[in-house]
Design a protein around this motif. Structure first.
Motif, mmCIF file in Angstrom:
data_model
loop_
_atom_site.group_PDB
_atom_site.id
_atom_site.type_symbol
_atom_site.label_atom_id
_atom_site.label_comp_id
_atom_site.label_asym_id
_atom_site.label_seq_id
_atom_site.Cartn_x
_atom_site.Cartn_y
_atom_site.Cartn_z
ATOM 1 N N ALA A 128 34.571 42.777 42.021
ATOM 2 C CA ALA A 128 35.742 42.644 41.143
ATOM 3 C C ALA A 128 37.015 42.844 41.966
ATOM 4 O O ALA A 128 37.979 42.070 41.850
ATOM 5 N N SER A 148 37.065 37.377 35.949
ATOM 6 C CA SER A 148 35.758 37.882 35.538
ATOM 7 C C SER A 148 34.664 36.850 35.837
ATOM 8 O O SER A 148 33.584 37.191 36.325
ATOM 9 N N ALA A 159 31.430 41.096 36.666
ATOM 10 C CA ALA A 159 32.261 40.450 35.632
ATOM 11 C C ALA A 159 32.864 41.498 34.707
ATOM 12 O O ALA A 159 34.007 41.379 34.255
ATOM 13 N N ARG A 160 32.105 42.575 34.441
ATOM 14 C CA ARG A 160 32.548 43.601 33.483
ATOM 15 C C ARG A 160 33.567 44.555 34.106
ATOM 16 O O ARG A 160 34.283 45.234 33.387
ATOM 17 N N ILE A 162 36.247 43.917 35.688
ATOM 18 C CA ILE A 162 37.649 43.474 35.593
ATOM 19 C C ILE A 162 38.346 44.282 34.490
ATOM 20 O O ILE A 162 39.550 44.508 34.533
ATOM 21 N N SER A 175 32.216 34.663 31.399
ATOM 22 C CA SER A 175 33.050 35.824 31.718
ATOM 23 C C SER A 175 32.877 36.931 30.691
ATOM 24 O O SER A 175 32.486 36.681 29.551
#
Ligand code: PMV
Length: 339
Positions: A128, A148, A159-160, A162, A175
């Motif tokens: 990230a 993401s 992705a999480r 962000i 995303s």
């Protein structure tokens, strides 16, 4: 916007233009787990997952595009990295270069706020932070959803990271999306680090092998969406016991699918079971604490912030626990302005 624009550093160095940016992203722990891909090539998840971002575990990454470099140089905590980890970083840089229309090589300096060698997942915060710093340094202005999606291509759990607070990533989704901000709920985690066992299987190899060989994998995929809905609703109404129960069930179903693989994928070490047993004892004594585990032997325990001290004292004395870490809920990933 002005602040974000200022995050790009631009200077001349020996007649060439150098652009740089620095980003910080926090690690996250899945409360409802992701395990399995619906599309391997595009790196899309087969099940929905829901996570909490962690305050105490972060990665700071500085990316500098420098026309005087002949190849990408990547360091983690001051040491050069090579092989597959470096290739994964270079793949992100190549994508950024392609989108930005630049051919310049980059130097990437990454540092974790937590012991990397301890075996805590650093790919979520790492990718990230990398995606955010590299896109910004190349002059790209991506939305959080795009950042993401780019992070997910490198590592689904990234992705999480962000988003701060609680975040979700639906099955097949490109995303992640925010579920609730950090201020929504005063929860935290105690992480019990156990002595490391033999070198563990990477999460990607472990999940592909589970999907291919475990008769329990289809049952895991089928059960995941209902657990996700239960947990999402529990977060909304701040119901720790329902969330904790769903989290433990998600964790154990995921590991059960791995136990059913041939040969089995086992991340549990002997102290792992000791910690699980201690949590159950604590619960019967009235402490509201719930466990989860990922692709390693360490145990992460969810509780109200005010209970973290009691919990920490209880977990530190479990045989085989070498260290504990306490953390609250972390913020969004963000770019830092350099002095
Ligand atoms: O995204 P990866 O490849 O780091 O896989 C993460 C898998 C788990 O940590 C076990 C679960 C999760 O949702 O983070």
């Amino acid at each position: 916007m002005l602040l974000e624009y200022r995050a790009i550093q631009r200077r001349e160095h020996g007649g060439t233009i150098v652009t740089a940016a620095k980003a910080v992203a926090h690690s996250n722990i899945a409360l409802i787990k992701y395990w399995g891909k619906s599309n391997v090539e595009r790196n899309l998840p087969a099940v929905p997952s829901l996570s909490m971002t962690l305050d105490a575990l972060s990665t700071t990454t500085r990316v500098e595009f420098d026309a005087s470099l002949t190849e990408d140089a990547v360091t983690l905590d001051g040491a050069a990295i090579s092989g597959r980890p470096r290739e994964r970083v270079c793949r992100v840089l190549d994508r950024v270069r392609e989108r930005a229309g630049v051919g310049t090589r980059a130097s990437v300096e990454s540092a974790n706020s937590f012991p990397t060698a301890a075996g805590l997942a650093s790919s979520a915060s790492g990718f990230a932070a990398l995606v955010m710093a590299a896109t910004r340094a190349a002059g790209l202005e991506l939305s959080n959803a795009e950042l993401s999606a780019w992070a997910r291509q490198a590592s689904v759990s990234a992705a999480r990271s962000i988003y701060g607070g609680f975040a979700e990533l639906d099955a097949d989704a490109e995303s992640a999306a925010p579920v609730a901000a950090k201020a929504h709920w005063d929860l935290g985690m105690v992480i019990a680090l156990t002595a490391r066992g033999p070198k563990s299987v990477s999460s990607t190899d472990g999940m592909l092998h589970t999907a291919k060989t475990s008769p329990y994998y289809p049952a895991w995929v089928e059960a995941a969406p209902a657990l996700f809905q239960t947990a999402r609703a529990a977060i909304e109404r701040r119901d720790l016991d329902t969330l904790g129960e769903a989290m433990e069930h998600s964790t154990l179903l995921m590991h059960a699918s791995m136990f059913g693989a041939r040969p089995a994928v086992i991340y549990f070490a002997p102290p792992t079971l000791g910690v699980l047993d201690r949590i159950r004892q604590l619960r019967s004594d009235g402490v509201r604490a719930y466990f989860t585990m990922d692709a390693g032997p360490h145990v992460k325990v969810l509780a109200r912030r005010e209970d973290l001290g009691t919990l920490d004292d209880a977990l530190r004395t479990v045989p085989g626990v070498v260290r504990t870490l306490q953390t609250g809920i972390g913020p969004d990933a963000h770019c830092e302005i350099e002095p």
